[in-house]
Design a protein around this motif. Sequence first.
Motif, PDB file in Angstrom:
ATOM      1  N   PHE A 254       3.119  -8.180  -2.660  1.00 56.49           N
ATOM      2  CA  PHE A 254       3.377  -6.742  -2.813  1.00 56.49           C
ATOM      3  C   PHE A 254       2.115  -5.937  -3.110  1.00 56.49           C
ATOM      4  N   PHE A 255       1.290  -6.446  -4.043  1.00 56.24           N
ATOM      5  CA  PHE A 255       0.225  -5.608  -4.592  1.00 56.24           C
ATOM      6  C   PHE A 255      -1.192  -5.990  -4.146  1.00 56.24           C
ATOM      7  N   VAL A 256      -1.398  -7.234  -3.708  1.00 60.28           N
ATOM      8  CA  VAL A 256      -2.741  -7.645  -3.269  1.00 60.28           C
ATOM      9  C   VAL A 256      -2.851  -7.513  -1.758  1.00 60.28           C
ATOM     10  N   TYR A 257      -1.974  -8.222  -1.014  1.00 61.27           N
ATOM     11  CA  TYR A 257      -2.021  -8.153   0.449  1.00 61.27           C
ATOM     12  C   TYR A 257      -1.163  -7.017   1.009  1.00 61.27           C
ATOM     13  N   LYS A 258      -0.194  -6.553   0.216  1.00 62.07           N
ATOM     14  CA  LYS A 258       0.662  -5.415   0.572  1.00 62.07           C
ATOM     15  C   LYS A 258       1.402  -5.608   1.900  1.00 62.07           C
ATOM     16  N   GLU A 259       1.845  -6.848   2.154  1.00 59.40           N
ATOM     17  CA  GLU A 259       2.586  -7.144   3.384  1.00 59.40           C
ATOM     18  C   GLU A 259       4.034  -7.541   3.112  1.00 59.40           C
ATOM     19  N   LEU A 260       4.367  -7.775   1.852  1.00 62.07           N
ATOM     20  CA  LEU A 260       5.719  -8.199   1.504  1.00 62.07           C
ATOM     21  C   LEU A 260       6.626  -6.978   1.337  1.00 62.07           C
TER      22      LEU A 260
END
Length: 429
Positions: A254-260
Amino acid sequence: MAMIILLVLLIFFAALGVPLAFAIGASCVTYISTNVPNFMSMVPQRVWNGAYSELMIAMPLFMLAGELMNTGGITKRIINFCLQLLRPFHGGLGEVNIVASMIFGGISGSSVADTSALGSILIPAMEEQGYPPAASAGITVASSTMGMIIPPSTPMIVYSMISGASVGALFMAGAVPGILIGVTQLIMVFIMSHKNHWHPKLSAFNAKEFTHAILSGIPALLMPLFIIICVSFGVCTASESAGVAVLYSMIVGFFVYKELTWKAVWEALKKTLISSSSIMLIIGFTTIFTWVLTMMKVPQIVANFFISMNMPAWGIAIMFCVMILMIGTFIDVSPAILLLTPIMLPVMQNYGFSALQFGAMMITGLAIGLVTPPVGMCLNACNKINRMPIIAIFKGALPYVICNIIVLLAISLWAPLTTWLPLMLGYSL
């Protein structure tokens, strides 16, 4: 005679197409109702006690962590990290596949999840790079066998429930065999890739791409390291570490790669529910099966039979390896562990094999069954990706499966490969 009737009933129900959990349950209930009807009231309690275990919490959580990894961008970062890591060795995607499986297996604990997650990305990329379809699929399924050997391992948790061995000790017992399989497969892939000119031309070094791949891969790589350290040194239990793995996957996604996305989380929860509930049903009904075997004193009968053969320990080890390879071709991993452990563990302990070595032998052997027809769960998962016949995928995987067999024989004949690391970390055998 009673044992033969029980097995015939099990085979009969399975042949009718009854799901394995219910085939096991139906055969046991039929036997109990006709031979010891007074025990029928205990059946529901036994089923519940079999599935109701604190250790069982870890299994669906590790499965969920693997699903979240794949949809949250972690899998892609692992692959990009491996591409840069293997640049100095002129490694192609075949080598990347092996190393990525080692890392991915250290997070999900599932070989089938490994095949599905990495195969959907790497198989098309390998074919574009010049790998034949059979080789691309074969390397993927063979390397995924490490997923259930390298810690954390879902089958190790199941085995721990039956054997009573420490989960942390079992994780460490599987670490060296898992790494050995990875190293031997890596050598085999490198040789075959070099021989068949599958290695790409070495492109110019790009410092920016290298730095980005390494830095973005660090959050993904920290998860297996964290899990292994926490469980091995008693910081938290296997179930607690699995919960942390899920939380970590969500935070990174959610917060690092922001792909979830929340939709992806919901889909991951549904897949995990279906997969884990089917395993729990099998475990619950298999508990009745092992209870019936104990009532009939089958473990003692089998132990006396092997002792009467007067064979050396190494002969028994090789015989067990052959047996487990044969069983793995038509029985899935968890049912095989649940059915065989109560019978064979006492026998192997009589010959000086510890519960840790026996567990590593069994799970390493059953991992091979995941890539051998007709059951071959990894073969079926790969078939859904590239639509190749499972026999063709198996032929492509065969050279690398031989590496697994070599390691299986090594850990069966030399106990320190499985016991040295747990003993060094203070576990008892």
